[in-house]
Design an enzyme around this catalytic site. Structure first.
Site, PDB file in Angstrom:
ATOM      1  N   SER A  66     -10.076  -0.528   6.963  1.00  0.00           N
ATOM      2  CA  SER A  66      -9.532  -0.433   5.616  1.00  0.00           C
ATOM      3  C   SER A  66      -8.888  -1.690   5.074  1.00  0.00           C
ATOM      4  O   SER A  66      -8.486  -1.730   3.913  1.00  0.00           O
ATOM      5  CB  SER A  66      -8.531   0.727   5.541  1.00  0.00           C
ATOM      6  OG  SER A  66      -9.207   1.959   5.644  1.00  0.00           O
ATOM      7  N   SER A  93      -9.521   1.869   2.780  1.00  0.00           N
ATOM      8  CA  SER A  93      -8.666   2.629   1.872  1.00  0.00           C
ATOM      9  C   SER A  93      -7.609   1.755   1.184  1.00  0.00           C
ATOM     10  O   SER A  93      -6.903   2.222   0.298  1.00  0.00           O
ATOM     11  CB  SER A  93      -7.967   3.755   2.644  1.00  0.00           C
ATOM     12  OG  SER A  93      -7.137   3.212   3.665  1.00  0.00           O
ATOM     13  N   LYS A 107       0.838  -1.201   0.000  1.00  0.00           N
ATOM     14  CA  LYS A 107       0.000   0.000   0.000  1.00  0.00           C
ATOM     15  C   LYS A 107       0.875   1.254   0.000  1.00  0.00           C
ATOM     16  O   LYS A 107       1.840   1.344   0.762  1.00  0.00           O
ATOM     17  CB  LYS A 107      -0.912  -0.028   1.224  1.00  0.00           C
ATOM     18  CG  LYS A 107      -1.940   1.096   1.280  1.00  0.00           C
ATOM     19  CD  LYS A 107      -2.864   0.919   2.479  1.00  0.00           C
ATOM     20  CE  LYS A 107      -3.950   1.982   2.517  1.00  0.00           C
ATOM     21  NZ  LYS A 107      -4.893   1.772   3.644  1.00  0.00           N
TER      22      LYS A 107
END
Length: 399
Positions: free
Chosen positions: A137, A113, A36
């Site tokens: 997330s 996210s 990420k």
């Protein structure tokens, strides 16, 4: 061939792309992963889902320890995955870089996210991917994309070299398509071995959490609950949140907002970033949190933690829906997105408030769309959840 040449899902970042070979041999030999884009890679800038963040921050001096550990265990980094702007979303729709495809439901959001990480794993582009989980997330995208995902105990895995959202709730989580790979990554990041069979597990099922789900999702998850009960014994019904999950969400919301503003106020005020519309409205709300209200909510959080500790004693595992429904449609109007977000956070907030590990299992579908069943346990019981997941996965896939 670069992963960018094969990425038809918009899972990977073009603007911060980097590939790294393993630095040693270990338990993750031969596995590929995505990272990420809020974790640092030495010599490269971290984007954090925001062109303004990318513009105003220099290249990292060192790898995030999470990245170093994975490379040293034999895994290969193939690229950095998209995150929602400032990691402040549960849908994964980034106004600047687009929305990664949900391979399980292409007309629906992947969840955020950690959207790119979930998309890359669900689409088979990598063996596993690293995300972060503050309010859900990792767990929400795992449920929406039909994959395994874990939020570890708060503080178990270092977030050095990771962009913060709300440090009091931030964790490093990860995704995989099967429970064995999930456990192998856990072995590396947690620094301990995952145990074998767990005969002493006591099951609870959160009746109020199931009531928060849509009737279709609750019905779809019932056989999954029965499958877990067949392995570990009948689950005792309990009320997870005596004050109501909506009241717990309000505690979480105020504390998260206060922490976000404390963390990012100086940068926001100095930079005046051009946030996407929905993230802009959230930061506007964050800037108005009352300190006295936050102090009152901190006291309420202590009471919630005490209640959770009394509920999740020993090797207790609580079952609950990961999310209240299947993935929402892409491009919902702002008011509908807010309603979806708040309903989701009412289910996702208990783990954050308690600092608890939570693991989402892809065990159910509603009209062909995934919905996850979650295992929740006491702080420090991450390895037990990974072992349970491996046992459940094995039994679920045995002919």
């Amino acid at each position: 061939m670069s992963i960018l040449d094969r990425d038809s899902l918009n899972a990977f970042c073009r603007h911060t792309h980097v590939e790294l070979p393993p630095t040693a041999s270990g338990p993750l030999d031969g596995l590929t992963f995505g990272l990420k884009d809020l974790f640092d890679v030495a010599g490269h800038r971290t984007g954090f889902g925001s062109p303004d963040w990318l513009r105003t921050h220099p290249a990292a001096d060192a790898h995030a320890p999470v990245l170093s550990a994975l490379l040293a265990a034999g895994a290969r980094l193939v690229g950095k995955t998209h995150t929602e702007e400032m990691a402040f979303s549960l849908t994964g729709e980034n106004a600047h870089y687009g929305t990664p495809v949900n391979p399980a439901a292409p007309d629906r959001v992947p969840g955020g996210s950690s959207s790119g990480s979930a998309s890359a794993v669900a689409g088979g582009l990598v063996d596993f991917a690293i995300g972060s989980d503050t309010g859900g997330s990792v767990r929400a995208p795992a449920s929406f994309c039909g994959i395994y995902g874990i939020r570890p105990t708060h503080g178990r895995i270092t977030l050095q070299g990771a962009c913060p959202l709300a440090p009091i709730f931030d964790t490093c989580g990860w995704f995989a398509r099967d429970a064995d790979v999930l456990a192998r990554v856990g072995h590396v990041l947690l620094g301990t071995s995952v145990p074998g069979p767990l005969p002493g597990v006591r099951l609870l099922v959160a009746t109020d959490a199931f009531a928060q789900a849509t009737p279709a999702a609750a019905a779809a998850l019932a056989p999954a609950v029965a499958h877990v009960e067949a392995l570990f014994g009948t689950a005792q019904p309990v009320v997870l949140a005596p004050e109501g999950l909506a009241a717990w969400f309000e505690v979480f919301r105020v504390l998260q907002y206060a922490d976000i503003w404390q963390t990012h106020a100086a940068w926001v005020q100095a930079t005046r970033p051009a946030f996407g519309p929905q993230v802009a409205s959230r930061f506007e709300a964050v800037s108005h949190v009352d300190r006295r209200e936050a102090a009152a909510m901190a006291a309420k959080r202590l009471a919630i933690r005490e209640h959770l500790a009394s509920l999740l004693t020993g090797d207790t595992v609580l079952l609950m829906p990961t999310a209240p429904d299947v993935a929402p449609q892409r491009g919902l109007p702002p008011k509908e997105t807010v309603a979806v977000r708040e309903r989701m956070l009412a289910l996702l907030c208990p783990a954050g408030l308690g600092g608890l590990p939570q693991l989402s299992l892809p065990l159910a579908q509603v009209d062909g769309l995934p919905v996850g069943l979650s295992l929740l346990a006491a702080p420090g019981k991450d390895e037990a959840l990974l072992a349970c997941a491996r046992l459940i996965h094995g039994a679920h896939h045995t002919p």
